[in-house]
Write an enzyme that holds these catalytic residues in place. Structure first.
Site, PDB file in Angstrom:
ATOM      1  N   CYS A 108      -7.116  -3.867  -5.072  1.00  0.00           N
ATOM      2  CA  CYS A 108      -5.876  -4.047  -4.327  1.00  0.00           C
ATOM      3  C   CYS A 108      -5.801  -5.531  -4.061  1.00  0.00           C
ATOM      4  O   CYS A 108      -6.556  -6.053  -3.232  1.00  0.00           O
ATOM      5  CB  CYS A 108      -5.863  -3.268  -3.010  1.00  0.00           C
ATOM      6  SG  CYS A 108      -4.406  -3.697  -2.035  1.00  0.00           S
ATOM      7  N   CYS A 111      -4.540  -6.313  -0.206  1.00  0.00           N
ATOM      8  CA  CYS A 111      -5.340  -5.999   0.976  1.00  0.00           C
ATOM      9  C   CYS A 111      -6.490  -5.079   0.560  1.00  0.00           C
ATOM     10  O   CYS A 111      -7.441  -5.542  -0.050  1.00  0.00           O
ATOM     11  CB  CYS A 111      -4.482  -5.398   2.077  1.00  0.00           C
ATOM     12  SG  CYS A 111      -3.351  -4.125   1.509  1.00  0.00           S
ATOM     13  N   SER A 112      -6.416  -3.803   0.877  1.00  0.00           N
ATOM     14  CA  SER A 112      -7.558  -2.934   0.588  1.00  0.00           C
ATOM     15  C   SER A 112      -7.115  -1.509   0.323  1.00  0.00           C
ATOM     16  O   SER A 112      -7.822  -0.577   0.676  1.00  0.00           O
ATOM     17  CB  SER A 112      -8.533  -2.976   1.770  1.00  0.00           C
ATOM     18  OG  SER A 112      -7.847  -2.594   2.952  1.00  0.00           O
ATOM     19  N   CYS A 113      -5.944  -1.313  -0.280  1.00  0.00           N
ATOM     20  CA  CYS A 113      -5.478   0.040  -0.574  1.00  0.00           C
ATOM     21  C   CYS A 113      -6.493   0.723  -1.493  1.00  0.00           C
ATOM     22  O   CYS A 113      -6.980   0.132  -2.448  1.00  0.00           O
ATOM     23  CB  CYS A 113      -4.106  -0.003  -1.237  1.00  0.00           C
ATOM     24  SG  CYS A 113      -2.875  -0.767  -0.166  1.00  0.00           S
TER      25      CYS A 113
HETATM   26 FE    FE Z   1      -3.960  -2.819  -0.019  1.00  0.00          FE
END
Ligand code: FE
Length: 212
Positions: A108, A111-113
């Site tokens: 991602c 961010c951190s999906c």
């Molecule tokens: Fe994300």
């Protein structure tokens, strides 16, 4: 895989990560939480609850060709067949399949999906700036650092997750596993193999599964 082996995956902690650390330190200092209990909860979600569900999905796809087709066409409903709820972060999930010609890698960049319902919590390195930027710019180099050396003619497909669409990799079934049952196959499937930073090996290389 540990961040100690990959110091370059450790971005300096800023913003939310720093605030979470400060909050945790305060709660521990006030005697409100036990740090060992917190670690146990994180461990549970990172290694047991989360990735084990994804591993079941992979093992089923290896054994059941029709399930595999349904999984690749409509991951959410196929995963639902196994009684795994799609959950708040999994309504739009796509499964991408590794083949001898193509290897998939998930990131991602923003961010951190991450596909929580099948993989649990993302590892620390997945959220690092180094991984998020380098997975796109130099996926082959990143894979090499994770111990995955791909032949030069294998195409690497990088999938950028978002709030709208998360991905999970269906890794290749290793040779020599023809006689294993679903449970035994699932035990071989690592979290990293379903992110694409690992491959499934047989015999399983359990030593590589280290804490972040
Ligand atoms: Fe994300």
């Amino acid at each position: 895989m540990s961040d100690r082996d990959h110091p370059e995956h450790n971005a300096p902690e800023t913003g939310p990560a720093l605030r979470v650390k400060a909050l945790e330190a305060l709660l521990v200092e006030k005697g409100l939480v036990d740090p060992a209990a917190l670690d146990a909860i994180v461990e549970q979600y990172e290694y047991r609850v989360g990735p084990r569900l994804g591993a079941r999905v992979v093992a089923r796809a290896w054994l059941d060709a029709e399930f595999r087709v349904r999984l690749l066409n409509d991951a959410v409903s196929a995963i639902g067949e196994l009684g795994i709820p799609s959950g708040p972060e999994g309504e739009h999930l796509m499964v991408v399949e590794n083949t001898p010609d193509a290897h998939n890698l998930i990131v991602c960049t923003l961010c951190s999906c991450y596909p929580w319902p099948v993989l649990g919590l993302p590892p620390a390195w997945y959220k690092s700036f180094a991984y998020r930027s380098r997975a796109v710019a130099d996926p082959r180099g990143v894979l090499r650092e994770f111990g995955v050396e791909l032949a030069p003619d294998v195409e690497i497909r990088v999938w950028d997750s978002s709030a709208e669409l998360r991905y999970m990799v269906l890794p290749m079934r290793p040779d020599g596993t023809e006689n294993l049952n679903e449970e035994q196959l699932a035990a071989l499937v690592t979290r990293d193999a379903m992110i694409g930073t690992g491959v499934v090996r047989y015999p399983a290389q359990t030593a590589r599964r280290a804490a972040e």
